[in-house]
Design a protein around this motif. Sequence first.
Motif, short mmCIF file in Angstrom:
data_model
loop_
_atom_site.label_atom_id
_atom_site.label_comp_id
_atom_site.label_asym_id
_atom_site.label_seq_id
_atom_site.Cartn_x
_atom_site.Cartn_y
_atom_site.Cartn_z
N ASN A 191 0.83 -1.20 0.00
CA ASN A 191 0.00 0.00 0.00
C ASN A 191 0.87 1.26 0.00
O ASN A 191 0.61 2.21 -0.75
CB ASN A 191 -0.93 -0.02 1.21
CG ASN A 191 -1.77 1.24 1.33
OD1 ASN A 191 -1.33 2.23 1.91
ND2 ASN A 191 -2.97 1.20 0.79
N ALA A 192 1.91 1.25 0.83
CA ALA A 192 2.81 2.40 0.90
C ALA A 192 3.53 2.62 -0.42
O ALA A 192 3.74 3.77 -0.84
CB ALA A 192 3.82 2.20 2.03
N VAL A 193 3.91 1.53 -1.10
CA VAL A 193 4.56 1.65 -2.41
C VAL A 193 3.61 2.27 -3.43
O VAL A 193 3.99 3.18 -4.18
CB VAL A 193 5.03 0.27 -2.90
CG1 VAL A 193 5.47 0.32 -4.36
CG2 VAL A 193 6.19 -0.24 -2.03
N ILE A 194 2.35 1.80 -3.46
CA ILE A 194 1.37 2.35 -4.40
C ILE A 194 1.17 3.84 -4.15
O ILE A 194 1.13 4.65 -5.09
CB ILE A 194 0.03 1.60 -4.28
CG1 ILE A 194 0.19 0.15 -4.74
CG2 ILE A 194 -1.05 2.28 -5.12
CD1 ILE A 194 -1.02 -0.72 -4.47
N LEU A 195 1.06 4.22 -2.89
CA LEU A 195 0.85 5.63 -2.57
C LEU A 195 2.05 6.49 -2.97
O LEU A 195 1.89 7.64 -3.40
CB LEU A 195 0.57 5.79 -1.07
CG LEU A 195 -0.76 5.20 -0.58
CD1 LEU A 195 -0.89 5.36 0.93
CD2 LEU A 195 -1.94 5.83 -1.29
#
Length: 337
Positions: free
Chosen positions: A18-22
């Motif tokens: 999720n952090a990578v996508i954001l």
Amino acid sequence: MNEADHEISYANNSVIQNAVILKTMPIIVQSVSDMFTKTAPTCTKVADLGCSSGPNSFLAISRIIDTVHTICRQQQLKLPEFQVFLNDLPENDFNSVFKSVPEFVERLKKEKGGEKPPLRTFFLCAALALKDGVENNKGNICMARSNPPNVIEAYANQFRKDFTNFLSMRSKEIVPQGRMVLTFTARKNPNPSNEDHGLELVAMSLLDLVAQGVVREADVDSFNIPLYAACKEEVADIVESEGSFEMNELQVFEVGVNCLNGDEKLSEKDSSLNNHTEMGKIHANAMRAVLEPMVCSHFGDDVIDKLFIRFAANVANLPKNSMHLKKVNIVVSLTKK
């Protein structure tokens, strides 16, 4: 990846993803804006190449639709039809993804003032290539600082072949001036032996089980995960050599693994023994959610609990400053020529 919705499912252990996508979202939004303002298509096709399952499945799709909706409202254009292609490995939990589609559509409808978006969703499956030429990768399960040179070369050659084929195939599917944004595991240094690529603790934990007589050493030596951490120089060279795309942007970024417990910076209180133990369990669940099917297929189901109990203990025993480890990723924005 582990299916369903339970403690060690991928859906409940994908905070790093999720952090990578954001982190990549600004580039995704910019790519969509540039493309849409130049072409104003009546039908926008969006392919998520690795949709997974759980809360991340529609994250990028939602932002893309939001971006197009904003442009159409500002320029008084008709909202295009969206065709969304959700792609992943055959074993992905597509059942849970499919069940979440109505909720996703209703949420979009509510956010857009009651207007139901013209949306069609398709599901696709992908294949995963395995590596050859790594027979002497003893004691390792992937890229590692202690790899023999021929193993690094084998992984690098396979990545070049696979990524070249990937770009070539995608170029046949994307219209001229269409956009593609990719993000994947990477490394910061051109020399692969200069950094940990994230799986060395798993290998160490397997070797602990070898010492305990739980796992055969030969089975560890023959277990090679098909994951290659490329550097930005390799990616740029392959994109240029393949020739179908123009590269708009290429960045290497890091995500702190401590986002797993919701905090990138551990306080003094958090550095206690209890917190290290808890962090070990959290890291173990996150790693297990991704690796369990591969581990069970190679070593058998009886090993899995023992392996990740050992892995959690090894994480908990890391030096205090090692709790701030970073996951390295690449994001590249491409335009079809």
